[in-house]
Design a protein around this motif. Structure first.
Motif, mmCIF file in Angstrom:
data_model
loop_
_atom_site.group_PDB
_atom_site.id
_atom_site.type_symbol
_atom_site.label_atom_id
_atom_site.label_comp_id
_atom_site.label_asym_id
_atom_site.label_seq_id
_atom_site.Cartn_x
_atom_site.Cartn_y
_atom_site.Cartn_z
ATOM 1 N N SER A 36 -4.351 7.371 -6.992
ATOM 2 C CA SER A 36 -5.664 6.974 -6.487
ATOM 3 C C SER A 36 -6.582 6.420 -7.573
ATOM 4 O O SER A 36 -7.555 5.736 -7.258
ATOM 5 C CB SER A 36 -6.345 8.158 -5.788
ATOM 6 N N GLN A 37 -6.317 6.716 -8.839
ATOM 7 C CA GLN A 37 -7.112 6.120 -9.906
ATOM 8 C C GLN A 37 -6.396 4.921 -10.529
ATOM 9 O O GLN A 37 -7.040 3.941 -10.906
ATOM 10 C CB GLN A 37 -7.427 7.149 -11.005
ATOM 11 N N THR A 38 -5.071 4.978 -10.597
ATOM 12 C CA THR A 38 -4.318 3.884 -11.200
ATOM 13 C C THR A 38 -4.416 2.597 -10.389
ATOM 14 O O THR A 38 -4.655 1.513 -10.942
ATOM 15 C CB THR A 38 -2.832 4.257 -11.344
ATOM 16 N N MET A 39 -4.254 2.694 -9.068
ATOM 17 C CA MET A 39 -4.140 1.486 -8.254
ATOM 18 C C MET A 39 -5.389 0.604 -8.242
ATOM 19 O O MET A 39 -5.286 -0.624 -8.397
ATOM 20 C CB MET A 39 -3.717 1.851 -6.822
ATOM 21 N N GLY B 186 0.809 -1.209 0.000
ATOM 22 C CA GLY B 186 0.000 0.000 0.000
ATOM 23 C C GLY B 186 0.843 1.260 0.000
ATOM 24 O O GLY B 186 0.478 2.280 -0.601
ATOM 25 N N LEU B 187 1.996 1.204 0.661
ATOM 26 C CA LEU B 187 2.901 2.360 0.729
ATOM 27 C C LEU B 187 3.699 2.551 -0.553
ATOM 28 O O LEU B 187 4.071 3.675 -0.893
ATOM 29 C CB LEU B 187 3.878 2.190 1.902
ATOM 30 N N THR C 249 -4.745 3.840 -2.425
ATOM 31 C CA THR C 249 -5.720 4.777 -2.976
ATOM 32 C C THR C 249 -5.989 5.934 -2.021
ATOM 33 O O THR C 249 -6.009 7.102 -2.422
ATOM 34 C CB THR C 249 -7.043 4.059 -3.306
ATOM 35 N N LEU C 250 -6.172 5.615 -0.749
ATOM 36 C CA LEU C 250 -6.405 6.670 0.239
ATOM 37 C C LEU C 250 -5.191 7.571 0.401
ATOM 38 O O LEU C 250 -5.323 8.800 0.506
ATOM 39 C CB LEU C 250 -6.784 6.040 1.589
#
Length: 306
Positions: free
Chosen positions: A105-108, A34-35, A270-271
């Motif tokens: 945030s849109q790619t992941m 996530g990081l 994303t967050l």
């Protein structure tokens, strides 16, 4: 695996300790993966800088793992693992290009959903998974949820220029095509008898070789001299941390549980893309994105269980 086995033996004296260790191993891969996207995006540079640094960082970590654990691997498995690592670069280059074009945030969510859809379908048609009618029905439902989730996270209210809208559409198409690299990367290890830690080094060697070919083919040799490339080694170390802890989590918690929890990484990235990278979304876009994330995680759960 001796290090993990030693820790497990120590914690076995206290059942609570075992539970804490297992829960920690469940969460660490999701945290690491996530990081990775926002950290790499923050470090900056071109996709070539980012992928070079990530591959080198992964190689450094894998050499360390190899020296400590001394895993055994056959030549054929070594070559196949290196081949898988090379295909990972294809997927990751596409993902890094996506960060630059449409944001983390849109790619992941799109990239993660595509990985899950492709890997699930390969499992069915190549490895014969979902053999019963019930498995096929729920598996198809899971894939459908993934596809709807991807679509929801791709919705935007942006009233940008026609050129910007064309770039967004082209980026989504590019992510679809390059995700094939992830499908190969995730599928090859299923046919190998060696453990994940044994194939970690050859995979990273394949990654570095693929990056060199990519840089040579795109005539970006100057990235070897740029500091940004070497700052992105941190990205490779973060990826390696997530990969190693995921392998240990599989051993401790089982494949299904470890994999499903690791998919929380898409929520984290994303967050962080919105909060840390300040990628603005309208109320409507945020609603669709959060709904899409819920469906992607639900689809991951269903396709993994069945």
């Amino acid at each position: 695996m001796k290090l993990y086995d030693g820790l497990l033996s120590y914690f076995n004296k206290n059942k609570t300790g075992v539970n804490v260790l297992n829960i920690l191993l469940l969460l660490l891969p999701a945290l690491g993966w996530g990081l990775l996207p926002p950290v790499v995006a923050k470090l900056g540079g071109k996709p070539a800088n980012e992928i070079l640094g990530t591959a080198v960082g992964t190689l450094i970590a894998s050499v360390g793992v190899f020296i400590v654990l001394r895993p055994q691997i056959t030549l054929s498995s070594f070559l196949l693992a290196a081949f898988a690592g090379a295909f990972w670069i294809v997927g990751q280059v596409g993902q890094y290009q996506g960060y630059h074009n449409i944001g983390v945030s849109q790619t992941m969510p799109i990239s993660t959903g595509l990985q899950l859809v492709g890997t699930s379908l390969i499992g069915v048609f190549v490895f014969g998974e979902w053999s019963t009618v019930i498995e096929k029905v729920f598996g198809a439902l899971g894939v459908l949820l993934l596809i709807i989730g991807i679509w929801l996270t791709s919705i935007t209210d942006s009233k940008g220029s026609q050129a910007n809208e064309k770039q967004r559409i082209n980026t989504i198409i590019m992510l679809i095509l390059t995700s094939a690299g992830y499908w190969v990367y995730n599928s090859i290890p299923r046919g190998l008898s060696e453990s994940g830690l044994a194939i970690f080094l050859p995979e990273s060697i394949g990654m570095v070789l693929a990056v060199i070919i990519y840089i040579a083919f795109t005539k970006q040799g100057n990235v070897f001299k740029e500091k940004t490339s070497w700052r992105n080694v941190l990205g490779g170390l973060i990826f390696s941390f997530a990969a190693v802890t995921y392998i240990l989590s599989v051993k401790a918690n089982g494949v299904n549980t470890a994999f499903v929890v690791s998919q929380v990484s898409v929520v984290i990235s994303t967050l962080l893309g919105m909060v840390w990278m300040h990628e603005a979304k309208s109320r409507r876009e945020l609603t669709y994105t959060m709904a899409g994330l819920v469906l992607i995680v639900a689809g991951a759960v269903i396709t993994t269980i069945f």
